[in-house]
Scaffold this active site. Structure first.
Site, PDB file in Angstrom:
ATOM      1  N   SER A  80      -4.186  -3.763 -10.184  1.00 19.41           N
ATOM      2  CA  SER A  80      -4.377  -2.288 -10.295  1.00 19.41           C
ATOM      3  C   SER A  80      -4.401  -1.645 -11.451  1.00 19.41           C
ATOM      4  CB  SER A  80      -3.730  -1.525  -9.197  1.00 19.41           C
ATOM      5  OG  SER A  80      -2.383  -1.794  -9.324  1.00 19.41           O
ATOM      6  N   CYS A 124     -10.431  -2.321   0.744  1.00 21.26           N
ATOM      7  CA  CYS A 124     -10.553  -3.545   0.201  1.00 21.26           C
ATOM      8  C   CYS A 124     -11.482  -4.348   1.127  1.00 21.26           C
ATOM      9  CB  CYS A 124      -9.571  -4.209  -0.664  1.00 21.26           C
ATOM     10  SG  CYS A 124     -10.073  -5.824  -1.400  1.00 21.26           S
ATOM     11  N   CYS A 127      -9.524  -6.000 -10.205  1.00 17.03           N
ATOM     12  CA  CYS A 127     -10.281  -6.955  -9.245  1.00 17.03           C
ATOM     13  C   CYS A 127     -11.324  -6.251  -8.626  1.00 17.03           C
ATOM     14  CB  CYS A 127      -9.248  -7.519  -8.119  1.00 17.03           C
ATOM     15  SG  CYS A 127      -8.474  -6.248  -6.973  1.00 17.03           S
ATOM     16  N   CYS A 141      -5.800 -12.919  -1.110  1.00 16.95           N
ATOM     17  CA  CYS A 141      -6.952 -12.751  -1.795  1.00 16.95           C
ATOM     18  C   CYS A 141      -7.068 -13.612  -3.187  1.00 16.95           C
ATOM     19  CB  CYS A 141      -7.340 -11.073  -2.239  1.00 16.95           C
ATOM     20  SG  CYS A 141      -6.541 -10.637  -3.637  1.00 16.95           S
ATOM     21  N   SER A 197       3.391  -1.886  -7.192  1.00 19.77           N
ATOM     22  CA  SER A 197       2.375  -2.586  -6.945  1.00 19.77           C
ATOM     23  C   SER A 197       2.911  -3.956  -6.542  1.00 19.77           C
ATOM     24  CB  SER A 197       1.675  -2.700  -8.415  1.00 19.77           C
ATOM     25  OG  SER A 197       0.598  -3.783  -8.136  1.00 19.77           O
ATOM     26  N   THR A 218      -2.407  -9.603   1.669  1.00 25.46           N
ATOM     27  CA  THR A 218      -3.210 -10.358   0.649  1.00 25.46           C
ATOM     28  C   THR A 218      -2.583 -10.168  -0.795  1.00 25.46           C
ATOM     29  OG1 THR A 218      -4.298  -7.779  -0.061  1.00 25.46           O
ATOM     30  CG2 THR A 218      -5.523  -9.155   1.740  1.00 25.46           C
ATOM     31  N   ASN A 250       1.312  -6.920  -6.067  1.00 25.62           N
ATOM     32  CA  ASN A 250       0.778  -7.967  -6.496  1.00 25.62           C
ATOM     33  C   ASN A 250       1.252  -8.142  -8.188  1.00 25.62           C
ATOM     34  OD1 ASN A 250      -1.678  -7.343  -8.702  1.00 25.62           O
ATOM     35  ND2 ASN A 250      -1.717  -5.817  -7.295  1.00 25.62           N
ATOM     36  N   GLU A 287      -0.446  -1.546   2.874  1.00 23.65           N
ATOM     37  CA  GLU A 287      -1.346  -2.498   3.395  1.00 23.65           C
ATOM     38  C   GLU A 287      -0.880  -3.229   4.925  1.00 23.65           C
ATOM     39  OE1 GLU A 287      -3.136  -6.973   2.619  1.00 23.65           O
ATOM     40  OE2 GLU A 287      -2.759  -5.884   0.963  1.00 23.65           O
TER      41      GLU A 287
END
Length: 347
Positions: free
Chosen positions: A290, A118, A31, A217, A245, A187, A247, A148
């Protein structure tokens, strides 16, 4: 789902291999926030020379981290790991964001730091701080221990934020002032799971205030939507990504819920267990935000070596977002080789 041009595998005579349809999701992979973070490390190495220190993994992907290490990046977990003789070398904060205490610590040590947080994570920080400034207790929906979440909670004074992970957490949450709450989210969460948590919190606390804009996001939302569209009817759905990760793990869950018979998180082609994969006819394939495209290509090549594969591009939207790097780095030129690293491939 927009099915586009078909590509035919030709490494081995087709009659010797079973047919396989690969539904390749788009958007997938890097991203804009990840792209920016990697670019910051590459540019810092060009501008200031090695070593460039990076606090925590710049993004959650070992291929990226090991590649940057080969170029002269040194990854540390805490600033006190940076040798005194390298005090003037840059230290980069990862894309996940850091608590306020980290730049304060860097300043106290006279370190030169570049923040690769980010911009969409920074937006969540600002939303949380706005809630707190307006006197609301902040409810953060996210996963405990994720960098995060640690960074977002670290923007606020102790005791002014509560972490909610699940609907069950929302059921038992007892705030001091139920009528004065504001929420933000990590996010990289599951869009559907988060909606359920928010709905439960709103049911219990009708005056709960939402952030000015959605905290999840665009990249997370887009990748989950593409997987939802591609997963139905898949015998197997592979998500390229790291086990740490968030996401990427959410994409595995989304694929199963959307109808894939099985879903796996894979870091490299070497991890594929062909006996476990067995006889499949339809494969879904995506990559977390990522995960570099070169690993997607590696996975495809591995399947093409064993199957008579056709690739159907399952594209739900186009992403055009681009985030500027730090002001100190904007005049540093990027070569073709630099861009290969930033875009997730190597020349």
């Amino acid at each position: 789902m927009n099915i586009q041009v078909t590509e035919q595998a030709n490494a081995i005579p087709a009659e010797l291999k079973p047919d396989l349809s690969i539904r390749l999701c788009g958007p997938r992979g890097f991203c804009a926030g990840v792209d920016r973070a990697i670019q910051i490390v590459v540019l810092a190495l060009k501008a200031y020379g090695a070593p460039v220190y990076v606090r925590h993994e710049i993004v959650h992907n070992r291929y990226v981290v090991e590649g940057l290490e080969a170029k002269g990046a040194v990854f540390v977990e805490e600033l006190n790991e940076i040798p005194a003789e390298h005090q003037k070398q840059p230290v980069v904060f990862s894309a996940h964001g850091v608590p306020k205490s980290v730049p304060e610590d860097a300043q106290s040590r006279n370190l030169f730091y570049l923040d690769a947080t980010c911009p969409l994570v920074s937006k969540v920080h600002k939303q949380a701080m706005r809630h707190q400034r307006l006197g609301r207790h902040v409810v953060l929906i996210g996963h405990a221990g994720h960098p995060e979440v640690i960074g977002t909670m670290g923007q606020l004074p102790e005791g002014t934020v509560s972490l909610i992970e699940t609907i069950e957490d929302a059921d038992v949450y007892v705030p001091a002032d139920p009528d004065n709450l504001g929420f933000v989210t990590q996010t990289t969460l599951s869009v559907d799971d988060t909606a359920g948590v928010i709905a439960r919190l709103t049911e219990r606390f009708p005056n709960l205030t939402a952030p000015a804009a959605d905290s999840i996001c665009y990249a997370t939302t887009n990748r989950q939507e593409a997987v939802k569209q591609a997963a139905p009817g898949c015998d197997l759905f592979i998500v390229v990504g790291a086990p740490n990760s968030s996401n990427s793990k959410r994409l595995v869950e989304v694929a199963l819920r959307a109808g894939a018979k099985k879903s796996l998180l894979v870091q490299r082609a070497a991890e594929l267990d062909w006996a476990e994969i067995g006889d499949i006819r339809t494969l879904g394939l995506s990559a977390g935000a990522s995960a570099p495209e070169v690993i997607v290509d590696e996975i495809i090549a591995a399947f093409k070596a064993r199957f008579n594969a056709t690739i159907d591009l399952a594209i739900t939207t186009e992403e055009t977002e681009n985030f500027l790097v730090n002001r100190e780095l904007r005049e540093v030129p990027l070569t073709h080789e630099d861009m290969a690293w930033v875009n997730g491939s190597r020349v």
